[in-house]
Design a protein around this motif. Structure first.
Motif, PDB file in Angstrom:
ATOM      1  N   MET A   1       0.845  -1.166   0.000  1.00  0.00           N
ATOM      2  CA  MET A   1       0.000   0.000   0.000  1.00  0.00           C
ATOM      3  C   MET A   1       0.891   1.228   0.000  1.00  0.00           C
ATOM      4  O   MET A   1       1.884   1.296   0.706  1.00  0.00           O
ATOM      5  N   SER A   2       0.541   2.199  -0.783  1.00  0.00           N
ATOM      6  CA  SER A   2       1.362   3.408  -0.862  1.00  0.00           C
ATOM      7  C   SER A   2       1.120   4.285   0.357  1.00  0.00           C
ATOM      8  O   SER A   2       0.144   4.146   1.071  1.00  0.00           O
ATOM      9  N   GLU A   3       2.025   5.218   0.583  1.00  0.00           N
ATOM     10  CA  GLU A   3       1.921   6.116   1.728  1.00  0.00           C
ATOM     11  C   GLU A   3       0.676   6.983   1.638  1.00  0.00           C
ATOM     12  O   GLU A   3       0.007   7.219   2.624  1.00  0.00           O
TER      13      GLU A   3
ATOM     14  N   ARG B   1      -6.905   6.365   3.993  1.00  0.00           N
ATOM     15  CA  ARG B   1      -7.682   5.425   4.798  1.00  0.00           C
ATOM     16  C   ARG B   1      -7.838   5.955   6.222  1.00  0.00           C
ATOM     17  O   ARG B   1      -8.912   5.897   6.806  1.00  0.00           O
ATOM     18  N   GLU B   2      -6.763   6.474   6.794  1.00  0.00           N
ATOM     19  CA  GLU B   2      -6.818   7.022   8.147  1.00  0.00           C
ATOM     20  C   GLU B   2      -7.767   8.206   8.209  1.00  0.00           C
ATOM     21  O   GLU B   2      -8.547   8.344   9.149  1.00  0.00           O
TER      22      GLU B   2
ATOM     23  N   GLY C   1      -2.504   5.105   2.765  1.00  0.00           N
ATOM     24  CA  GLY C   1      -2.624   4.952   4.208  1.00  0.00           C
ATOM     25  C   GLY C   1      -3.201   6.200   4.856  1.00  0.00           C
ATOM     26  O   GLY C   1      -4.030   6.121   5.761  1.00  0.00           O
ATOM     27  N   ARG C   2      -2.768   7.353   4.395  1.00  0.00           N
ATOM     28  CA  ARG C   2      -3.302   8.615   4.936  1.00  0.00           C
ATOM     29  C   ARG C   2      -4.763   8.777   4.569  1.00  0.00           C
ATOM     30  O   ARG C   2      -5.561   9.240   5.381  1.00  0.00           O
TER      31      ARG C   2
END
Length: 85
Positions: free
Chosen positions: A1-3, A9-10, A6-7
């Motif tokens: 998963m790319s950085e 999704r968060e 992740g942001r």
């Protein structure tokens, strides 16, 4: 998963956690209206069970029948074991 994923999704999780509750479902509204129109009567803390099984006998009669059957089987078996051959 790319950085970046992740942001994203968060951020989505934080948005979902912060969302307020909407209106209740149609079933919840129906049940609330039915309960409001016809409130349930008082219920005892522990009422007597009305179900007595398919034969209609109470539990102590069933226990006596089982105990009688156990004695009926064990007594003859005990006498067979006591006879000297």
């Amino acid at each position: 998963m790319s950085e970046g994923g992740g942001r994203e999704r968060e951020s989505g999780l934080m948005w979902a956690d912060g969302a307020g509750h909407g209106e209740p479902s149609a079933r919840a509204r129906t049940l609330a209206a039915r309960r409001r129109d016809n409130p349930p009567g008082p219920v005892p803390f522990r009422g007597e069970p009305e179900y007595r099984g398919p034969s209609g006998r109470s539990s102590w009669v069933s226990a006596a029948v089982v105990l009688g059957r156990v004695v009926e089987v064990t007594v003859p078996l005990g006498h067979v074991g006591l006879r000297p051959y």
